[in-house]
Design a protein around this motif. Sequence first.
Motif, PDB file in Angstrom:
ATOM      1  N   PRO A  44       0.827  -1.216   0.000  1.00 56.25           N
ATOM      2  CA  PRO A  44       0.000   0.000   0.000  1.00 56.25           C
ATOM      3  C   PRO A  44       0.861   1.266   0.000  1.00 56.25           C
ATOM      4  N   TYR A  45       0.355   2.294  -0.652  1.00 54.90           N
ATOM      5  CA  TYR A  45       0.940   3.640  -0.653  1.00 54.90           C
ATOM      6  C   TYR A  45       2.305   3.700  -1.324  1.00 54.90           C
ATOM      7  N   ALA A  46       2.585   2.769  -2.251  1.00 53.22           N
ATOM      8  CA  ALA A  46       3.797   2.878  -3.069  1.00 53.22           C
ATOM      9  C   ALA A  46       3.590   3.965  -4.123  1.00 53.22           C
ATOM     10  N   ASN A  47       4.671   4.558  -4.598  1.00 59.10           N
ATOM     11  CA  ASN A  47       4.609   5.650  -5.571  1.00 59.10           C
ATOM     12  C   ASN A  47       4.792   5.126  -6.976  1.00 59.10           C
ATOM     13  N   ILE A  48       3.899   5.542  -7.886  1.00 59.74           N
ATOM     14  CA  ILE A  48       3.994   5.238  -9.310  1.00 59.74           C
ATOM     15  C   ILE A  48       4.186   6.562 -10.046  1.00 59.74           C
ATOM     16  N   LEU A  49       5.313   6.721 -10.731  1.00 59.65           N
ATOM     17  CA  LEU A  49       5.648   7.964 -11.400  1.00 59.65           C
ATOM     18  C   LEU A  49       5.818   7.747 -12.888  1.00 59.65           C
ATOM     19  N   VAL A  50       5.463   8.761 -13.679  1.00 54.83           N
ATOM     20  CA  VAL A  50       5.731   8.759 -15.116  1.00 54.83           C
ATOM     21  C   VAL A  50       7.054   9.496 -15.299  1.00 54.83           C
ATOM     22  N   LYS A  51       8.092   8.779 -15.659  1.00 54.10           N
ATOM     23  CA  LYS A  51       9.444   9.332 -15.710  1.00 54.10           C
ATOM     24  C   LYS A  51       9.532  10.520 -16.663  1.00 54.10           C
ATOM     25  N   GLY A  52      10.179  11.592 -16.209  1.00 58.36           N
ATOM     26  CA  GLY A  52      10.374  12.774 -17.043  1.00 58.36           C
ATOM     27  C   GLY A  52       9.203  13.724 -17.062  1.00 58.36           C
ATOM     28  N   THR A  53       8.172  13.438 -16.255  1.00 58.70           N
ATOM     29  CA  THR A  53       7.007  14.325 -16.183  1.00 58.70           C
ATOM     30  C   THR A  53       6.691  14.581 -14.711  1.00 58.70           C
ATOM     31  N   ASN A  54       5.661  15.400 -14.471  1.00 56.62           N
ATOM     32  CA  ASN A  54       5.227  15.640 -13.097  1.00 56.62           C
ATOM     33  C   ASN A  54       4.014  14.790 -12.727  1.00 56.62           C
ATOM     34  N   ARG A  55       3.728  13.762 -13.544  1.00 55.61           N
ATOM     35  CA  ARG A  55       2.593  12.883 -13.273  1.00 55.61           C
ATOM     36  C   ARG A  55       3.006  11.779 -12.315  1.00 55.61           C
ATOM     37  N   GLY A  56       2.107  11.422 -11.424  1.00 55.52           N
ATOM     38  CA  GLY A  56       2.368  10.355 -10.491  1.00 55.52           C
ATOM     39  C   GLY A  56       1.177  10.111  -9.596  1.00 55.52           C
ATOM     40  N   ILE A  57       1.184   8.973  -8.910  1.00 53.60           N
ATOM     41  CA  ILE A  57       0.097   8.614  -8.011  1.00 53.60           C
ATOM     42  C   ILE A  57       0.625   7.581  -7.024  1.00 53.60           C
ATOM     43  N   SER A  58      -0.100   7.371  -5.937  1.00 53.56           N
ATOM     44  CA  SER A  58       0.259   6.343  -4.962  1.00 53.56           C
ATOM     45  C   SER A  58      -0.777   5.231  -4.999  1.00 53.56           C
ATOM     46  N   THR A  59      -0.341   4.015  -4.684  1.00 55.25           N
ATOM     47  CA  THR A  59      -1.282   2.909  -4.599  1.00 55.25           C
ATOM     48  C   THR A  59      -2.192   3.097  -3.391  1.00 55.25           C
ATOM     49  N   ASP A  60      -3.383   2.515  -3.451  1.00 54.63           N
ATOM     50  CA  ASP A  60      -4.314   2.644  -2.340  1.00 54.63           C
ATOM     51  C   ASP A  60      -3.920   1.676  -1.227  1.00 54.63           C
ATOM     52  N   GLU A  61      -4.763   1.571  -0.216  1.00 58.23           N
ATOM     53  CA  GLU A  61      -4.430   0.729   0.943  1.00 58.23           C
ATOM     54  C   GLU A  61      -4.395  -0.756   0.587  1.00 58.23           C
ATOM     55  N   LYS A  62      -4.901  -1.123  -0.611  1.00 62.96           N
ATOM     56  CA  LYS A  62      -4.844  -2.518  -1.053  1.00 62.96           C
ATOM     57  C   LYS A  62      -3.746  -2.749  -2.085  1.00 62.96           C
ATOM     58  N   GLY A  63      -2.964  -1.696  -2.385  1.00 63.30           N
ATOM     59  CA  GLY A  63      -1.834  -1.841  -3.293  1.00 63.30           C
ATOM     60  C   GLY A  63      -2.142  -1.644  -4.762  1.00 63.30           C
ATOM     61  N   HIS A  64      -3.320  -1.091  -5.096  1.00 65.85           N
ATOM     62  CA  HIS A  64      -3.704  -0.875  -6.493  1.00 65.85           C
ATOM     63  C   HIS A  64      -3.593   0.607  -6.852  1.00 65.85           C
ATOM     64  N   TYR A  65      -3.439   0.871  -8.154  1.00 62.67           N
ATOM     65  CA  TYR A  65      -3.322   2.249  -8.627  1.00 62.67           C
ATOM     66  C   TYR A  65      -4.000   2.382  -9.982  1.00 62.67           C
ATOM     67  N   MET A  66      -4.221   3.640 -10.393  1.00 62.75           N
ATOM     68  CA  MET A  66      -4.732   3.938 -11.733  1.00 62.75           C
ATOM     69  C   MET A  66      -4.277   5.331 -12.150  1.00 62.75           C
ATOM     70  N   LEU A  67      -3.627   5.398 -13.289  1.00 57.31           N
ATOM     71  CA  LEU A  67      -3.236   6.657 -13.913  1.00 57.31           C
ATOM     72  C   LEU A  67      -4.165   6.916 -15.090  1.00 57.31           C
ATOM     73  N   ALA A  68      -4.864   8.045 -15.058  1.00 59.91           N
ATOM     74  CA  ALA A  68      -5.852   8.344 -16.100  1.00 59.91           C
ATOM     75  C   ALA A  68      -5.359   9.439 -17.034  1.00 59.91           C
ATOM     76  N   ASP A  69      -5.793   9.350 -18.299  1.00 57.83           N
ATOM     77  CA  ASP A  69      -5.559  10.398 -19.308  1.00 57.83           C
ATOM     78  C   ASP A  69      -4.085  10.734 -19.477  1.00 57.83           C
ATOM     79  N   LEU A  70      -3.279   9.682 -19.702  1.00 62.64           N
ATOM     80  CA  LEU A  70      -1.872   9.930 -20.003  1.00 62.64           C
ATOM     81  C   LEU A  70      -1.729  10.476 -21.422  1.00 62.64           C
ATOM     82  N   PRO A  71      -0.716  11.295 -21.669  1.00 62.36           N
ATOM     83  CA  PRO A  71      -0.467  11.755 -23.041  1.00 62.36           C
ATOM     84  C   PRO A  71      -0.162  10.571 -23.948  1.00 62.36           C
ATOM     85  N   LYS A  72      -0.603  10.646 -25.190  1.00 60.26           N
ATOM     86  CA  LYS A  72      -0.361   9.553 -26.135  1.00 60.26           C
ATOM     87  C   LYS A  72       1.134   9.411 -26.406  1.00 60.26           C
TER      88      LYS A  72
END
Length: 454
Positions: A44-72
């Motif tokens: 839980p709460y691990a960091n997921i980052l898009v390298k070279g950008t300011n996009r990122g999110i943390s996993t929820d308390e169950k260890g899942h994540y979702m990044l929405a609307d990434l650039p093509k």
Amino acid sequence: MIKKIIVLLITITALSATSLVWSQKTQTGANVSGDVKSDGKHIPYANILVKGTNRGISTDEKGHYMLADLPKGKHTLVAKFIGYKEQEKEIEALAGQSITVNFELERELMSLDEVVVTGTKTFQRKTQAPVIVNVLGKGTLEAVEANNIAEGLNFQPGLRVETDCQTCNYTQLRMNGLGGSYSQILMNSRPIFSPLIGLYGLEQIPANMVERIEVVRGGGSALYGSSAIGGTVNVITQIPQSNSYDMSYAYHSINGRANDHLLNGNISMVNKKRNMGAVLFVSHRNREQYDHEGLTLHPDGSTTKERDNFSELPKLKNNSFGANLFYEPTDNQKLELNFTSMYEYRYGGEMIDKLPHLAKQSEERIHHIMMGGLDYEIHFNSNLTSLNAYVAGQKTDRDHYTGLYPERDEFDTETEFDDALYEHLANPPYGKTDNTTMQGGVNMNHNLTDFFSG
């Protein structure tokens, strides 16, 4: 001053609105979801980052994540968490399509490459910092059962917390053998500690509010000014990571003659989006005076063990509470607010139940300390540029007494003694000190990707 604050708030609001509008214009429908595991267990709460950008999110308390609307296009996702090795994965984001990317992290046995900030005033890996930064983590403070940061710093190489007064037990931090005036103490990277707090403040900061302590020894810390010739100690307070709370109570008996009670509590809260959170902490300590048994040498050369009714350890009463809060209005902006209130009563000397000036010799200290700070940070230009504006300050109110009760054998005549006794009782040497420190500033950092060319 008020006009400057209003202009700063308007600027922050404008930048926030601009970022919100920009994010609304970049809806691509390219989504990435998945989980982060280690040894088959979700993190839980691990960091997921898009390298070279300011996009990122943390996993929820169950260890899942979702990044929405990434650039093509093609991207590199980075998964990281304290105590684990980073992992990168290449992906290609397509408009209107969702893909699943899972991570399996390996444990890192030794945390040799932590992120530190003290060496250069910017976040750096320890292996990339130009100066050596020693880190004393929260786990170490708990392992050595440190009640405050003064007790914890004794376990750092090249540092010594020295007690310089038997009566009041005030301390100074020596680094590389230099006196306390050559050591700079920071709170969340801000030099808001006055010289007065430097003498007593290390014992007033409870260990349960600290995330880590970064130490830079030697001239490499002179980035923080002339007070940092010996070195710099940067106290980093806790940042909320999850919804949790803990309470602890410790009891110490000093040779069976004095009691020391310590009560600590922490509450950490974050919302589901993990863009807002708070940590609250409270600490209470009550230690009785302690008079150690010593040897008295008699004229005939014999000795006896006895107590002189003067304290070796002073009476202490501490109450501390505070909070750290953060809010991220957008992916590239962050607001942080921290506040700490500390109260301490300290009395040492002759152990009597009277006013301090009626004791043969005594020192009394009453401190009311408030510290706080507000930080705003924004990243732009593909995460190559960052702007940070901050304001911080501390206010200390100190009531104190240091004195000796007049003794007859110190004066030549009865009249001199009577005059001194009358003056001492009529105008006892109580004092009051008010100290306020304020600091503010703006930092801009820019990473040059192609400094040398050709």
